[in-house]
Scaffold this active site. Structure first.
Site, PDB file in Angstrom:
ATOM      1  CB  SER A 134     -14.624 157.740 135.629  1.00 41.11           C
ATOM      2  OG  SER A 134     -13.316 157.323 135.984  1.00 41.11           O
ATOM      3  CE1 TYR A 147     -16.214 157.234 141.269  1.00 40.18           C
ATOM      4  CE2 TYR A 147     -14.639 156.495 139.625  1.00 40.18           C
ATOM      5  CZ  TYR A 147     -15.397 157.499 140.194  1.00 40.18           C
ATOM      6  OH  TYR A 147     -15.344 158.773 139.674  1.00 40.18           O
TER       7      TYR A 147
END
Length: 271
Positions: A134, A147
């Site tokens: 990501s 995250y």
């Protein structure tokens, strides 16, 4: 891009979103594709087969890889896509149990799959592992600390692993998209230890994130990059599709103070 010729791919988390789009694109260029999901419900007319897999279970991972080897006899490409998102929350709003759950799927699930597949790739002297990271793996976002941490782990693991496996004919890449409008974002894990002190700001951040997602690229953008990476003659370690490419350039060249201010401005944060 090279055309696949009876090459075999495993794509985890292929029931929707990036995983499904990737499995579909790989099948179209000639791969025999095995998509996975915790609860597969047939292939739904897709050009690939769906198999059951829980990436948090050693037994499930080993059974999946055995089944693919039994059916296809080789594994040329592993796309580690399975994972889940987390709703905006302060770092201290998640218990240690929840932090472990995030890492168990988003990072250790990828490690389990790699450990199960790498020996087969080494034995055949070829293969490619593509891990889905990501933009938050190189540009952390406030109220997404856990995250972001899991995706930083994916990036570091991928880079180190590529050094280890390349002498055996196996390469590793990491694809790091930014905002992608997928069903993945519709069911975000909520914090299990919410604190009133953060409620208002987290609601504002979540509202901003959802606004951005409405106009974000779809999963096809990432799928196309993955297919490009899988068929590239010249290996590339990191890919940043769409908006993520511009964010990577900012991370590399913009002064830290400018980048810091930009992040806070975009999320409407004070201070």
């Amino acid at each position: 891009m090279q055309q696949a010729s009876h090459r075999v791919a495993i794509v985890t988390g292929a029931s929707s979103g990036i995983g499904q789009a990737t499995a579909r694109h790989l099948a179209r260029v000639g791969y025999q594709v095995f998509g996975t999901s915790r609860r597969p419900a047939g292939n739904g007319g897709q050009p690939f087969e769906m198999l059951a897999l829980n990436v948090t279970s050693d037994d499930s991972v080993e059974a999946l890889v055995r089944e693919v080897m039994r059916r296809a006899g080789r594994i040329d490409l592993l796309v580690n896509n399975a994972g889940f998102g987390v709703a905006p929350a302060a770092a201290e709003e998640s218990s240690l149990d929840q932090a472990r759950a995030i890492f168990d799927t988003n990072f250790f699930g990828l490690v389990r799959m790699t450990r199960a597949v790498a020996p087969h790739m080494r034995a055949q002297g070829s293969g490619h592992i593509i891990n889905i990271g990501s933009v938050l793996g190189f540009l952390p976002m406030p109220y997404m600390a856990l995250y972001s941490a899991s995706k930083h782990a994916v990036a570091g693991y991928s880079e180190a692993l590529d050094h280890e496996l390349r002498t055996m004919g196996v390469r590793v890449s990491v694809v790091e998209p930014a905002y992608i409008n997928t069903p993945f974002d519709a069911n975000l894990m909520a914090p299990d230890a919410p604190l009133a002190a953060y409620r208002a700001i987290c609601e504002k951040v979540e509202q901003r994130v959802r606004q951005v997602l409405v106009g974000a690229d779809g999963p096809e953008v990432v799928a196309e990059i993955i297919v490009k990476a899988a068929g590239a003659r010249k290996h590339q370690l990191r890919y940043a599709p769409g908006l993520a490419k511009r964010m990577r350039l900012l991370r590399r060249y913009a002064p830290a103070s400018v980048l810091d201010a930009g992040v806070r401005k975009d999320l409407r944060l004070e201070g």
